[in-house]
Design an enzyme around this catalytic site. Sequence first.
Site, PDB file in Angstrom:
ATOM      1  N   ILE A  86       0.883  -1.158   0.000  1.00 38.67           N
ATOM      2  CA  ILE A  86       0.000   0.000   0.000  1.00 38.67           C
ATOM      3  C   ILE A  86       0.925   1.213   0.000  1.00 38.67           C
ATOM      4  O   ILE A  86       1.856   1.282   0.807  1.00 38.67           O
ATOM      5  CB  ILE A  86      -0.916   0.027   1.245  1.00 38.67           C
ATOM      6  CG1 ILE A  86      -1.735  -1.273   1.377  1.00 38.67           C
ATOM      7  CG2 ILE A  86      -1.827   1.261   1.216  1.00 38.67           C
ATOM      8  CD1 ILE A  86      -2.696  -1.560   0.258  1.00 38.67           C
ATOM      9  N   HIS A 126       4.070  -6.064  11.486  1.00 28.98           N
ATOM     10  CA  HIS A 126       2.771  -5.503  11.083  1.00 28.98           C
ATOM     11  C   HIS A 126       2.075  -6.423  10.089  1.00 28.98           C
ATOM     12  O   HIS A 126       0.883  -6.711  10.224  1.00 28.98           O
ATOM     13  CB  HIS A 126       2.935  -4.111  10.472  1.00 28.98           C
ATOM     14  CG  HIS A 126       3.217  -3.041  11.483  1.00 28.98           C
ATOM     15  ND1 HIS A 126       2.288  -2.645  12.423  1.00 28.98           N
ATOM     16  CD2 HIS A 126       4.313  -2.303  11.712  1.00 28.98           C
ATOM     17  CE1 HIS A 126       2.813  -1.689  13.177  1.00 28.98           C
ATOM     18  NE2 HIS A 126       4.051  -1.473  12.771  1.00 28.98           N
ATOM     19  N   ILE A 128       2.668  -9.655   9.537  1.00 24.08           N
ATOM     20  CA  ILE A 128       2.346 -10.933  10.170  1.00 24.08           C
ATOM     21  C   ILE A 128       1.057 -10.812  10.971  1.00 24.08           C
ATOM     22  O   ILE A 128       0.157 -11.660  10.868  1.00 24.08           O
ATOM     23  CB  ILE A 128       3.514 -11.412  11.060  1.00 24.08           C
ATOM     24  CG1 ILE A 128       4.707 -11.805  10.180  1.00 24.08           C
ATOM     25  CG2 ILE A 128       3.074 -12.576  11.955  1.00 24.08           C
ATOM     26  CD1 ILE A 128       6.001 -12.044  10.949  1.00 24.08           C
ATOM     27  N   LEU A 130      -1.402  -8.675  10.590  1.00 23.74           N
ATOM     28  CA  LEU A 130      -2.523  -8.523   9.660  1.00 23.74           C
ATOM     29  C   LEU A 130      -2.911  -9.875   9.071  1.00 23.74           C
ATOM     30  O   LEU A 130      -4.093 -10.253   9.081  1.00 23.74           O
ATOM     31  CB  LEU A 130      -2.140  -7.550   8.540  1.00 23.74           C
ATOM     32  CG  LEU A 130      -3.124  -7.461   7.373  1.00 23.74           C
ATOM     33  CD1 LEU A 130      -4.411  -6.776   7.803  1.00 23.74           C
ATOM     34  CD2 LEU A 130      -2.501  -6.737   6.195  1.00 23.74           C
ATOM     35  N   TYR A 131      -1.940 -10.618   8.561  1.00 27.14           N
ATOM     36  CA  TYR A 131      -2.239 -11.896   7.930  1.00 27.14           C
ATOM     37  C   TYR A 131      -2.846 -12.879   8.932  1.00 27.14           C
ATOM     38  O   TYR A 131      -3.769 -13.629   8.607  1.00 27.14           O
ATOM     39  CB  TYR A 131      -0.990 -12.498   7.273  1.00 27.14           C
ATOM     40  CG  TYR A 131      -0.464 -11.676   6.117  1.00 27.14           C
ATOM     41  CD1 TYR A 131      -1.315 -11.121   5.168  1.00 27.14           C
ATOM     42  CD2 TYR A 131       0.908 -11.447   5.963  1.00 27.14           C
ATOM     43  CE1 TYR A 131      -0.829 -10.365   4.105  1.00 27.14           C
ATOM     44  CE2 TYR A 131       1.392 -10.702   4.895  1.00 27.14           C
ATOM     45  CZ  TYR A 131       0.520 -10.159   3.979  1.00 27.14           C
ATOM     46  OH  TYR A 131       1.001  -9.421   2.925  1.00 27.14           O
TER      47      TYR A 131
END
Length: 154
Positions: A86, A126, A128, A130-131
Amino acid sequence: MNSHSDHTLHFEAVNSRNRAEVEHLEVFAEQSGFIESVTQCLQEADKLELWRPVGIYDLGMLIGFAMYGYFPEPAPGQVWLDRLLIDKKYQGKGYGKRVVLALLDRLRTEYSCDTIYLSVYETNSHAIHLYQQIGFHFNGEYDTNGEHVMVYAF
């Protein structure tokens, strides 16, 4: 089927019309070690047709980039969400989760698959987090760059 459709997000194949704009996407300096530049990714995709690079758009605005592909070897093959970023201007606005969920829908539909693979550096906490929130888990394997492999099963 559990669809995560997001009506403002869409993906467009990278082509001569949008390539220069996509190549100008940037991450923050401290993130640059986690992903190749968009230019490097597109050069790889130019050489290997299995890769499908896409611009990520919210309404008409380019906010990010992803690259994915199906690799038939070793059989039965694997679908990889290999690159995702992003643009730094749009980070921290909730796009990460929305984009990953929309990409999962796209990959499931495009490849009729039930498992998606990705890899992540263990220092990229971050990503990791999120996933894992979305449902990816580590499978104990590493890719050729020493990144940890994560798997999502539908």
